[in-house]
Design a protein around this motif. Structure first.
Motif, PDB file in Angstrom:
ATOM      1  N   UNK A 109       0.865  -1.183   0.000  1.00 10.42           N
ATOM      2  CA  UNK A 109       0.000   0.000   0.000  1.00 10.42           C
ATOM      3  C   UNK A 109       0.896   1.226   0.000  1.00 10.42           C
ATOM      4  N   UNK A 110       0.677   2.099  -0.959  1.00  8.35           N
ATOM      5  CA  UNK A 110       1.471   3.325  -1.036  1.00  8.35           C
ATOM      6  C   UNK A 110       0.512   4.504  -1.052  1.00  8.35           C
ATOM      7  N   UNK A 111       0.663   5.403  -0.098  1.00  9.29           N
ATOM      8  CA  UNK A 111      -0.260   6.525  -0.052  1.00  9.29           C
ATOM      9  C   UNK A 111       0.063   7.492   1.067  1.00  9.29           C
ATOM     10  N   UNK A 112      -0.821   8.443   1.221  1.00  7.77           N
ATOM     11  CA  UNK A 112      -0.666   9.452   2.262  1.00  7.77           C
ATOM     12  C   UNK A 112      -1.246   8.929   3.569  1.00  7.77           C
ATOM     13  N   UNK A 113      -0.549   9.179   4.669  1.00  9.44           N
ATOM     14  CA  UNK A 113      -0.985   8.695   5.974  1.00  9.44           C
ATOM     15  C   UNK A 113      -0.391   9.593   7.051  1.00  9.44           C
ATOM     16  N   UNK A 114      -1.083   9.700   8.163  1.00  7.20           N
ATOM     17  CA  UNK A 114      -0.655  10.615   9.219  1.00  7.20           C
ATOM     18  C   UNK A 114      -0.273   9.866  10.492  1.00  7.20           C
ATOM     19  N   UNK A 115       0.217  10.631  11.454  1.00 10.47           N
ATOM     20  CA  UNK A 115       0.441  10.080  12.786  1.00 10.47           C
ATOM     21  C   UNK A 115      -0.913   9.886  13.474  1.00 10.47           C
ATOM     22  N   UNK A 116      -0.885   9.365  14.685  1.00  6.36           N
ATOM     23  CA  UNK A 116      -2.133   9.053  15.382  1.00  6.36           C
ATOM     24  C   UNK A 116      -2.973  10.296  15.638  1.00  6.36           C
ATOM     25  N   UNK A 117      -2.314  11.445  15.858  1.00  5.97           N
ATOM     26  CA  UNK A 117      -3.034  12.693  16.118  1.00  5.97           C
ATOM     27  C   UNK A 117      -3.548  13.347  14.831  1.00  5.97           C
ATOM     28  N   UNK A 118      -3.134  12.800  13.674  1.00  7.54           N
ATOM     29  CA  UNK A 118      -3.534  13.302  12.352  1.00  7.54           C
ATOM     30  C   UNK A 118      -3.044  14.728  12.105  1.00  7.54           C
TER      31      UNK A 118
ATOM     32  N   UNK B 135       2.315  17.587   4.859  1.00  5.14           N
ATOM     33  CA  UNK B 135       1.691  17.377   3.549  1.00  5.14           C
ATOM     34  C   UNK B 135       0.526  16.401   3.640  1.00  5.14           C
ATOM     35  N   UNK B 136       0.695  15.343   4.420  1.00  3.52           N
ATOM     36  CA  UNK B 136      -0.352  14.339   4.547  1.00  3.52           C
ATOM     37  C   UNK B 136      -1.556  14.891   5.301  1.00  3.52           C
ATOM     38  N   UNK B 137      -1.291  15.672   6.357  1.00  2.00           N
ATOM     39  CA  UNK B 137      -2.381  16.266   7.129  1.00  2.00           C
ATOM     40  C   UNK B 137      -3.186  17.245   6.272  1.00  2.00           C
ATOM     41  N   UNK B 138      -2.505  18.047   5.468  1.00  2.00           N
ATOM     42  CA  UNK B 138      -3.198  19.003   4.603  1.00  2.00           C
ATOM     43  C   UNK B 138      -3.935  18.301   3.470  1.00  2.00           C
ATOM     44  N   UNK B 139      -3.412  17.147   3.058  1.00  2.00           N
ATOM     45  CA  UNK B 139      -4.095  16.381   2.010  1.00  2.00           C
ATOM     46  C   UNK B 139      -5.507  15.997   2.442  1.00  2.00           C
TER      47      UNK B 139
ATOM     48  N   UNK C 171      -4.620   7.473   9.549  1.00  2.00           N
ATOM     49  CA  UNK C 171      -3.462   7.307  10.434  1.00  2.00           C
ATOM     50  C   UNK C 171      -2.749   5.978  10.210  1.00  2.00           C
ATOM     51  N   UNK C 172      -1.453   5.990  10.403  1.00  2.00           N
ATOM     52  CA  UNK C 172      -0.634   4.785  10.222  1.00  2.00           C
ATOM     53  C   UNK C 172      -1.158   3.637  11.070  1.00  2.00           C
ATOM     54  N   UNK C 173      -1.435   3.911  12.343  1.00  2.00           N
ATOM     55  CA  UNK C 173      -1.845   2.847  13.253  1.00  2.00           C
ATOM     56  C   UNK C 173      -3.133   2.178  12.798  1.00  2.00           C
ATOM     57  N   UNK C 174      -4.050   2.954  12.235  1.00  2.00           N
ATOM     58  CA  UNK C 174      -5.303   2.383  11.736  1.00  2.00           C
ATOM     59  C   UNK C 174      -5.031   1.397  10.604  1.00  2.00           C
ATOM     60  N   UNK C 175      -4.182   1.787   9.671  1.00  2.00           N
ATOM     61  CA  UNK C 175      -3.928   0.927   8.523  1.00  2.00           C
ATOM     62  C   UNK C 175      -3.164  -0.335   8.922  1.00  2.00           C
ATOM     63  N   UNK C 176      -2.279  -0.212   9.889  1.00  2.00           N
ATOM     64  CA  UNK C 176      -1.607  -1.403  10.417  1.00  2.00           C
ATOM     65  C   UNK C 176      -2.627  -2.366  11.023  1.00  2.00           C
ATOM     66  N   UNK C 177      -3.608  -1.802  11.702  1.00  2.00           N
ATOM     67  CA  UNK C 177      -4.661  -2.614  12.312  1.00  2.00           C
ATOM     68  C   UNK C 177      -5.506  -3.308  11.245  1.00  2.00           C
ATOM     69  N   UNK C 178      -5.821  -2.594  10.165  1.00  2.00           N
ATOM     70  CA  UNK C 178      -6.613  -3.199   9.087  1.00  2.00           C
ATOM     71  C   UNK C 178      -5.893  -4.408   8.504  1.00  2.00           C
ATOM     72  N   UNK C 179      -4.594  -4.274   8.304  1.00  2.00           N
ATOM     73  CA  UNK C 179      -3.811  -5.373   7.745  1.00  2.00           C
ATOM     74  C   UNK C 179      -3.803  -6.576   8.686  1.00  2.00           C
TER      75      UNK C 179
END
Length: 330
Positions: free
Chosen positions: A261-270, A275-279, A294-302
């Protein structure tokens, strides 16, 4: 005083952007491959001398163009990115970014309503020419990202790849060019697939890269893949769609197969990276549910989908966030 300076800096930030985007839109950079006077640029492009001279002076002030003895010149290192025939040309991507400026003027409306102010399809246009320009821009941007990921991931181990929402097929084509044993399928909507076929011919990889037309949100991915890529896809949708796509990828992979998965992602606080937060604001104005998750969410999905060997890292490309995981044996 320091705060006042920061405020002034923010208030003037749009000016360099407008100068840069205007020069790209009017194809000024293509006229500066060799030292040229403002009069010649204005005449060649049917522009006013007054405006052209001020634009060129502005580009010089920004450090993009060099001015010597009254002549303007775009240095070779900039030509690679800003001219039509540059080997890393970003002209189409800059045009797409310019098309987003009017959308950002509608930011107060989005903040008040929380709903998109303009469909991303309106930005692309309903004409084939508009769609083609967008896809070309994605290709310009995607090549560097494809190279960066190829250095970090064992792409050469794969034999059958599915590029979900692959656009022009940039990643599939670049990776197939690097690895002769890799065969790939670019999966996207019919108008995009039509352009992808053109790119496949351009790369002369018709024997190893093909296409699949459809709606990847609704249609089955198929079976037998050992590499599935979701690049610039997850951040276009809400959580439910993102989770569903990851589950579909898991079900379509062979045991030992890899998802990327390649894309924009933020820290837990978003709130970072910037650049990712403004996206999330940009895509919120253009889609119903897109955001830089957020990164942690996507790790959880996987993990919930059943993947193992889950890893997240960042690369020096746009976007920067990368997730990879493997479908392990039951």
């Amino acid at each position: 005083m320091e705060i006042e300076k920061e405020i002034q800096k923010l208030l003037h930030a749009y000016q360099p952007v407008c100068v840069f985007m205007t020069a790209n839109k009017l194809r000024v950079f293509d006229e500066l491959k060799s030292p040229t006077v403002a009069e010649d640029v204005a005449q060649k492009l049917s522009l006013s001398l007054k405006g052209t001279e001020r634009l060129l002076n502005g580009l010089t002030a920004l450090g993009i163009v060099v001015k010597e003895n009254g002549k303007f010149h775009l240095p070779a290192e900039w030509q690679r990115y800003l001219t039509k025939d540059g080997d890393h040309s970003m002209q189409q991507w800059i045009r797409l970014s310019a098309d987003l400026l009017p959308v950002w003027l509608e930011l107060p409306q989005f903040i008040q309503s929380g709903t998109m102010v303009k469909s991303i399809m309106d930005i692309l246009g309903n004409e084939p020419e508009g769609m083609r320009a967008f896809i070309d821009a994605m290709h310009d941007k995607g090549r560097k990202a494809a190279w960066m990921l190829a250095r970090e991931l064992p792409i050469g181990d794969a034999r059958k790849m599915l590029d979900v929402g692959g656009g022009p097929g940039t990643y599939a084509l670049e990776w197939a060019k690097l690895h002769n044993s890799l065969k790939a399928t670019v999966f996207d909507i019919p108008p995009v697939v039509a352009v992808a076929k053109d790119y496949i011919k351009r790369y002369r990889l018709e024997d190893r890269v093909d296409t699949k037309a459809g709606d990847f949100n609704k249609d089955d991915f198929g079976k037998g893949y050992d590499l599935i890529l979701l690049a610039n896809v997850i951040h276009m949708y809400d959580r439910a769609v993102g989770e569903n796509l990851i589950h579909k990828a898991f079900n379509s992979l062979e045991t030992g197969g890899r998802i990327v998965i390649h894309g924009l992602c933020t820290n837990e606080e978003q709130t970072a990276p910037q650049e990712d937060a403004l996206f999330s604001l940009t895509i919120g104005m253009l889609t119903e549910g897109g955001k830089a998750h957020p990164v942690q969410e996507q790790l959880q999905w996987l993990e919930e989908a059943g993947f193992s060997e889950i890893r997240h890292f960042r690369v020096d490309a746009i976007p920067t966030g990368v997730f990879t995981a493997v479908k392990a044996e039951n």
